[in-house]
Design a protein around this motif. Structure first.
Motif, short mmCIF file in Angstrom:
data_model
loop_
_atom_site.label_atom_id
_atom_site.label_comp_id
_atom_site.label_asym_id
_atom_site.label_seq_id
_atom_site.Cartn_x
_atom_site.Cartn_y
_atom_site.Cartn_z
N HIS A 205 -1.25 31.64 -10.44
CA HIS A 205 -0.32 32.47 -10.12
C HIS A 205 1.00 32.11 -10.27
O HIS A 205 1.29 30.83 -10.22
N HIS B 290 -3.57 41.62 -15.17
CA HIS B 290 -3.37 40.29 -14.05
C HIS B 290 -4.75 39.61 -14.00
O HIS B 290 -4.84 38.64 -13.93
N HIS C 261 -6.30 35.80 -15.12
CA HIS C 261 -6.93 34.75 -14.17
C HIS C 261 -8.03 34.38 -14.85
O HIS C 261 -8.67 33.23 -14.69
ZN LIG Z 1 -4.30 37.27 -8.61
#
Ligand SMILES: [Zn+2]
Length: 203
Positions: A163, A151, A155
Motif C-alpha cells: 500500500h 489494485h 498486491h
Molecule cells: Zn490493498
C-alpha cells in the motif's frame, strides 16, 4: 514463427496468436501478462470489458500489457496458460470470502508461496461491495471494478505491504473524482522488473 513462440512464453497462446496484428501495434516490447477472469458474479460482458479496459490502461501506463481470458462458472476444465487468476464473486459466495478480508475491503489477494516470483497468485473481488461503493460515490461500477482488479493484481506483483499513500495502491481511495488512479513511478518500475520475461529460464 518467432512472434508466436514469444507469445507462447508469455502465456495465453491461442488468443495472442490470433491477434498478432494487435501485438505489433505495441511500441517497444512491454512485458505481457495473462490474466484469467472468472466471472462468478455473472456480470454483463460489456461491464466486465469496460472494467478490464480500465485495469489494462492502469497497467499500460506502468509499461505492462494485460491479456484477459474470461471464463464463466459453467466453463469447466480450462487449462489456459495465464500468470494470474481473478475471481469475481458475489452473494453468498462473497459473504463467505468476506470473512477473510477487512471489514469494508472490496477484494483481497493470495499469492503463491514463492514471494520473489512476481507472477502467480489469485485475486478475489467482492462484487457486492464494489457495487455499493460505486453507487454511494456516484461512480460507474465498471470504473470501480477495474480499479479493484488493478489494485488486487498489484498486491500479487508488488512485494509485501504494497500500500502507498498515493495512487492505485492506496488502502483507501478517493472515488469521488471518478478518475483512474495509477501506480507510482517507483511501483511501475518494480512491476516492470518483476514481470520482465526471464530469458535464462526458458524451456
Ligand atoms: Zn490493498
Amino acid at each position: 514463427m518467432r512472434s508466436a513462440v514469444m507469445v507462447a512464453i508469455a502465456g495465453v497462446t491461442v488468443i495472442a496468436r490470433a491477434s498478432s496484428t494487435v501485438a505489433q501495434e505495441v511500441p517497444a516490447s512491454p512485458p505481457v501478462v495473462g490474466v484469467l477472469v472468472s466471472n462468478r458474479a455473472n456480470l454483463r460482458p460489456e461491464m466486465l470489458k469496460a472494467a478490464e479496459d480500465d485495469a489494462a490502461t492502469i497497467y499500460r501506463v506502468a509499461g505492462v500489457q494485460m491479456t484477459w481470458v474470461n471464463v464463466r462458472p459453467t466453463d469447466v476444465g480450462y487449462d489456459y496458460a495465464v500468470d494470474f487468476i481473478v475471481m469475481i464473486v458475489s452473494g453468498k459466495e462473497a459473504g463467505r470470502m468476506a470473512a477473510r478480508s477487512d471489514q469494508d475491503a472490496m477484494g483481497f489477494a493470495t499469492r503463491d508461496s514463492n514471494d520473489e516470483a512476481g507472477r502467480g497468485g489469485m485475486a478475489f473481488v467482492l462484487f457486492d461491495r464494489v457495487e455499493d461503493s460505486a453507487s454511494s460515490h456516484h461512480v460507474s461500477i465498471s470504473r470501480v471494478l477495474g480499479q479493484v482488479i488493478a489494485h488486487e493484481l498489484g498486491h500479487l506483483v508488488l512485494p509485501g505491504n504494497s500500500h502507498s499513500e498515493r495512487g492505485i495502491m492506496r488502502a483507501k481511495w478517493n472515488l469521488r473524482s471518478g478518475l483512474l488512479e495509477y501506480f507510482t513511478t517507483a511501483q511501475a518500475e518494480i512491476i516492470r522488473r518483476r514481470l520482465a520475461p526471464r530469458r535464462g529460464s526458458l524451456p
